[in-house]
Scaffold this active site. Structure first.
Site, PDB file in Angstrom:
ATOM      1  N   LYS A  38     -10.451   7.396   8.695  1.00 31.41           N
ATOM      2  CA  LYS A  38     -10.465   6.043   8.138  1.00 31.41           C
ATOM      3  C   LYS A  38      -9.055   5.746   7.659  1.00 31.41           C
ATOM      4  O   LYS A  38      -8.647   6.165   6.579  1.00 31.41           O
ATOM      5  CB  LYS A  38     -11.449   5.982   6.976  1.00 31.41           C
ATOM      6  CG  LYS A  38     -12.067   4.616   6.720  1.00 31.41           C
ATOM      7  CD  LYS A  38     -11.100   3.521   6.349  1.00 31.41           C
ATOM      8  CE  LYS A  38     -10.627   3.594   4.920  1.00 31.41           C
ATOM      9  NZ  LYS A  38      -9.570   2.573   4.635  1.00 31.41           N
ATOM     10  N   GLU A  85      -4.564  15.015  -1.918  1.00 32.58           N
ATOM     11  CA  GLU A  85      -3.104  14.939  -2.077  1.00 32.58           C
ATOM     12  C   GLU A  85      -2.824  13.594  -2.733  1.00 32.58           C
ATOM     13  O   GLU A  85      -2.972  12.553  -2.107  1.00 32.58           O
ATOM     14  CB  GLU A  85      -2.444  15.079  -0.703  1.00 32.58           C
ATOM     15  CG  GLU A  85      -0.991  15.464  -0.810  1.00 32.58           C
ATOM     16  CD  GLU A  85      -0.111  14.271  -0.968  1.00 32.58           C
ATOM     17  OE1 GLU A  85       0.082  13.819  -2.114  1.00 32.58           O
ATOM     18  OE2 GLU A  85       0.378  13.776   0.053  1.00 32.58           O
ATOM     19  N   CYS A 145       4.609  10.224  -1.411  1.00 29.84           N
ATOM     20  CA  CYS A 145       3.908  11.069  -2.384  1.00 29.84           C
ATOM     21  C   CYS A 145       4.874  12.043  -3.022  1.00 29.84           C
ATOM     22  O   CYS A 145       4.810  12.309  -4.208  1.00 29.84           O
ATOM     23  CB  CYS A 145       2.762  11.803  -1.699  1.00 29.84           C
ATOM     24  SG  CYS A 145       3.200  12.496  -0.117  1.00 29.84           S
ATOM     25  N   GLU A 190       3.572   7.675 -11.802  1.00 31.26           N
ATOM     26  CA  GLU A 190       4.008   7.406 -10.433  1.00 31.26           C
ATOM     27  C   GLU A 190       4.199   5.896 -10.257  1.00 31.26           C
ATOM     28  O   GLU A 190       3.280   5.122 -10.500  1.00 31.26           O
ATOM     29  CB  GLU A 190       2.958   7.917  -9.435  1.00 31.26           C
ATOM     30  CG  GLU A 190       3.388   7.687  -8.000  1.00 31.26           C
ATOM     31  CD  GLU A 190       2.442   8.333  -6.990  1.00 31.26           C
ATOM     32  OE1 GLU A 190       1.274   7.900  -6.925  1.00 31.26           O
ATOM     33  OE2 GLU A 190       2.878   9.255  -6.283  1.00 31.26           O
TER      34      GLU A 190
HETATM   35  P1  NAI Z   1      -5.715   4.038  -2.440  1.00 25.45           P
HETATM   36  O1  NAI Z   1      -5.962   5.382  -3.007  1.00 25.45           O
HETATM   37  O2  NAI Z   1      -6.610   2.924  -2.879  1.00 25.45           O
HETATM   38  O3  NAI Z   1      -5.792   4.095  -0.824  1.00 25.45           O
HETATM   39  C1  NAI Z   1      -5.721   5.259  -0.031  1.00 25.45           C
HETATM   40  C2  NAI Z   1      -6.874   5.288   0.964  1.00 25.45           C
HETATM   41  O4  NAI Z   1      -8.095   5.369   0.251  1.00 25.45           O
HETATM   42  C3  NAI Z   1      -6.999   4.042   1.853  1.00 25.45           C
HETATM   43  O5  NAI Z   1      -7.410   4.429   3.150  1.00 25.45           O
HETATM   44  C4  NAI Z   1      -8.109   3.270   1.185  1.00 25.45           C
HETATM   45  O6  NAI Z   1      -8.793   2.421   2.082  1.00 25.45           O
HETATM   46  C5  NAI Z   1      -9.009   4.385   0.718  1.00 25.45           C
HETATM   47  N1  NAI Z   1      -9.915   4.015  -0.363  1.00 25.45           N
HETATM   48  C6  NAI Z   1      -9.731   3.099  -1.345  1.00 25.45           C
HETATM   49  N2  NAI Z   1     -10.825   3.021  -2.131  1.00 25.45           N
HETATM   50  C7  NAI Z   1     -11.729   3.907  -1.645  1.00 25.45           C
HETATM   51  C8  NAI Z   1     -13.046   4.292  -2.024  1.00 25.45           C
HETATM   52  N3  NAI Z   1     -13.659   3.740  -3.064  1.00 25.45           N
HETATM   53  N4  NAI Z   1     -13.667   5.246  -1.296  1.00 25.45           N
HETATM   54  C9  NAI Z   1     -13.057   5.825  -0.238  1.00 25.45           C
HETATM   55  N5  NAI Z   1     -11.820   5.487   0.168  1.00 25.45           N
HETATM   56  C10 NAI Z   1     -11.163   4.539  -0.516  1.00 25.45           C
HETATM   57  O7  NAI Z   1      -4.208   3.687  -2.729  1.00 25.45           O
HETATM   58  P2  NAI Z   1      -3.558   2.223  -2.803  1.00 25.45           P
HETATM   59  O8  NAI Z   1      -4.462   1.318  -3.572  1.00 25.45           O
HETATM   60  O9  NAI Z   1      -3.210   1.803  -1.464  1.00 25.45           O
HETATM   61  O10 NAI Z   1      -2.233   2.510  -3.649  1.00 25.45           O
HETATM   62  C11 NAI Z   1      -2.279   2.530  -5.077  1.00 25.45           C
HETATM   63  C12 NAI Z   1      -1.399   3.634  -5.633  1.00 25.45           C
HETATM   64  O11 NAI Z   1      -1.866   4.892  -5.144  1.00 25.45           O
HETATM   65  C13 NAI Z   1       0.052   3.592  -5.219  1.00 25.45           C
HETATM   66  O12 NAI Z   1       0.787   2.736  -6.055  1.00 25.45           O
HETATM   67  C14 NAI Z   1       0.455   5.035  -5.368  1.00 25.45           C
HETATM   68  O13 NAI Z   1       0.759   5.307  -6.727  1.00 25.45           O
HETATM   69  C15 NAI Z   1      -0.787   5.795  -4.988  1.00 25.45           C
HETATM   70  N6  NAI Z   1      -0.738   6.263  -3.572  1.00 25.45           N
HETATM   71  C16 NAI Z   1      -0.371   7.539  -3.320  1.00 25.45           C
HETATM   72  C17 NAI Z   1      -0.242   7.971  -2.006  1.00 25.45           C
HETATM   73  C18 NAI Z   1       0.189   9.359  -1.681  1.00 25.45           C
HETATM   74  O14 NAI Z   1       0.838   9.563  -0.667  1.00 25.45           O
HETATM   75  N7  NAI Z   1      -0.204  10.358  -2.436  1.00 25.45           N
HETATM   76  C19 NAI Z   1      -0.464   7.071  -0.879  1.00 25.45           C
HETATM   77  C20 NAI Z   1      -0.901   5.754  -1.254  1.00 25.45           C
HETATM   78  C21 NAI Z   1      -1.013   5.383  -2.569  1.00 25.45           C
END
Ligand code: NAI
Ligand code: MG
Length: 481
Positions: free
Chosen positions: A177, A252, A286, A383
């Site tokens: 996904k 992660e 990240c 972060e």
């Molecule tokens: P997010 O954690 O919401 O999104 C990452 C993935 O999780 C996407 O595929 C999203 O569709 C999915 N997701 C979201 N809600 C979900 C749920 N309830 N159940 C299952 N999957 C779900 O991250 P977002 O909102 O894009 O970014 C917010 C913050 O997260 C950023 O500002 C950053 O601090 C952090 N982040 C960290 C990342 C890393 O590489 N560790 C990557 C992206 C975001």
């Protein structure tokens, strides 16, 4: 952008098909803020169908393949990716807003992951265990079954490589996904997998919203392992969903990774790493190094050298291939601006420059170097996920360790020093899943196990270690007298 697949379809059971939800989501180019098309808004029914296709693959051709055959297929997929580097770079650059050369690096890394995991597939071995008289005992490494992969928008290709690549090598069948903000390279990858002849259902890709497709995938009772990269908040939900189904999970979740610079460091060597690790992919990494810890004796010098480097940074459209592109979305830009609003002009040491011809609707933020705030300030602890770095002074090793380890995170860290003893001490004391000595990131080495501690998550991806995570150990004890 050269697309050879229909972006509004899902890839399930080896075929492109319209989502059962019959709905779509708009996608935009972050460099301009304008719409560039639509993707499927996959829902729970699409996830059900993808999981069923994955189960069928495990019962069929995919499940019967030898490890060598799987490895050969992954290597072939890697070669197809290699032939498409420019097209993939173009897709990722447009969809994520990555400067073109950074997007190209991601495509090259994806090919390298497939080469690595293709080569590793038939080299994962169990062991024989000396045991009681009359027994022969050995272990087998078997796939979990259906694995669920929920990935973010910042490095889609690299994360597909490390997560799906390793899972397929071990014989799992994957449901991926991708993030709603950046799905196109995942769809391109699915089509290359089809072209490589990956058996139907071994890989399924269902774009959609996190709270819909993502939540359905993480809660699905037939998914036997979950791997997630993204925010701490969603990571918590994924772990709760995994707990509910009693399945293992790899998380992660980013970090606040420090580089610790001692007064005996080679500053000429360090400087490009110090800056680049903070601004690469507009800081949406990240393992971004968002904290630079500097020993007092060289603090003023390093501040001025970093400030000078920031003066030369340019920001613009991904296609212009400058140092920094736009952030992924208006929302991400708001998050970063919210952080910057917590400080004032006195603390801004230097900023990069948004070029004049950067398109008006793009989500640009000038890289920002901050000094003179306490280590427990939100900007120095949380972060930010934007091109923002904080410089913090320290006195000695103990003080450096105290600050470096003083956040909830622990993904990566580095130590710059010419003193070998200090390097070894710091490597032991820094709380992080990876420690770099006199470098940062080791050029992304796909061979190197990667993952965090604390709020950065748990489990290891990349390297050989990932193959253990994507498999289950079975012990066979044979009594033969
Ligand atoms: P997010 O954690 O919401 O999104 C990452 C993935 O999780 C996407 O595929 C999203 O569709 C999915 N997701 C979201 N809600 C979900 C749920 N309830 N159940 C299952 N999957 C779900 O991250 P977002 O909102 O894009 O970014 C917010 C913050 O997260 C950023 O500002 C950053 O601090 C952090 N982040 C960290 C990342 C890393 O590489 N560790 C990557 C992206 C975001
Ligand atoms: Mg989100």
């Amino acid at each position: 952008m050269q697309l050879w697949f229909d972006t509004e379809e899902v890839f399930v059971g080896g075929r492109w098909q319209l989502p059962l939800s019959d709905e779509k989501l708009p996608i935009e180019d972050p460099s301009t803020g304008t719409g560039i098309g639509f993707i499927a808004r996959g829902g729970a029914a699409d996830i059900d169908r993808a999981v069923a296709a994955a189960e069928a693959a495990l019962d069929g051709e995919w499940g019967r393949m030898t490890a060598a055959e799987r490895g050969r297929l992954l290597a072939k997929l890697g070669r197809l990716v290699s032939e498409k580097i420019e097209a993939l770079a173009q897709i990722e650059s447009t969809d994520v807003g990555k400067p073109l050369s950074q997007a190209r690096n991601d495509a090259i890394a994806l090919a390298r992951y497939l080469e690595f995991y293709g080569g590793a597939a038939d080299k994962v071995m169990g062991e024989t265990i000396p045991f009681n008289q009359g027994f022969t005992v050995y272990t087998l490494r078997e796939p979990h079954g259906v694995t669920g992969h929920i990935i973010p928008w910042n490095y889609p290709m690299q994360i597909i490589g490390r997560s799906v690549g390793a899972a397929l090598a071990m014989g799992n069948a994957c449901v991926l996904k991708p993030a709603e903000e950046a799905c196109l390279s995942a769809l391109a990858f699915a089509d290359l997998a089809r072209q490589a002849g990956l058996p139907d259902g071994a890989l399924n890709v269902v774009p959609g919203l996190g709270e819909e497709a993502g939540a359905a995938l993480s809660a699905h009772p037939s998914v036997r392992h979950l791997s997630f990269t993204g925010s701490v908040g969603v990571g918590r939900m994924i772990q709760a969903a995994a707990a509910n189904n009693i399945v293992p999970v790899t998380l992660e979740l980013g970090g606040k990774s420090p580089q610790v610079v001692f007064d005996d460091a080679d500053l000429d060597a360090a400087l490009p790493f110090l800056v680049n690790a903070g601004i690469q992919n507009a800081g949406q990494t990240c393992s971004a190094s968002s904290r630079i810890l500097v020993q007092e004796g060289i603090y003023d010098e390093l501040c001025s050298r970093m400030a000078a480097a920031y003066d030369g940074l340019t920001v613009g459209a991904a296609s212009a291939d400058l140092h920094v592109g736009p952030l992924i979305s208006a929302r991400q830009k708001e998050i970063v601006e919210g952080f910057l609003a917590q400080t004032d002009a006195n603390h801004i040491l230097s900023r990069g420059r948004i070029v004049e011809d950067a398109p008006a609707g793009g989500h640009y933020i000038a890289p920002t170097l901050i000094s003179g705030i306490a280590p427990d300030h939100s900007l120095a602890r949380d972060e930010i996920f934007g091109p923002v770095q904080v410089i913090l002074p320290f006195r000695d090793e103990d003080h450096a360790v105290e600050i470096a380890n003083g956040t909830d995170y622990g993904l990566v860290a580095s130590c710059w020093s010419r003193d070998g003893g200090r390097q070894m001490r710091m490597a032991k004391r820094l709380k992080a899943g990876q420690v770099f000595l006199n470098n940062y990131g080791a050029a992304g080495g796909v061979e190197l196990p990667f993952g965090g501690i604390g709020h950065s998550g748990h489990g290891r991806e990349k390297g050989f270690e990932a193959l253990y995570g994507f498999s289950v150990l079975k012990t066979v004890a044979a009594y033969h007298g």
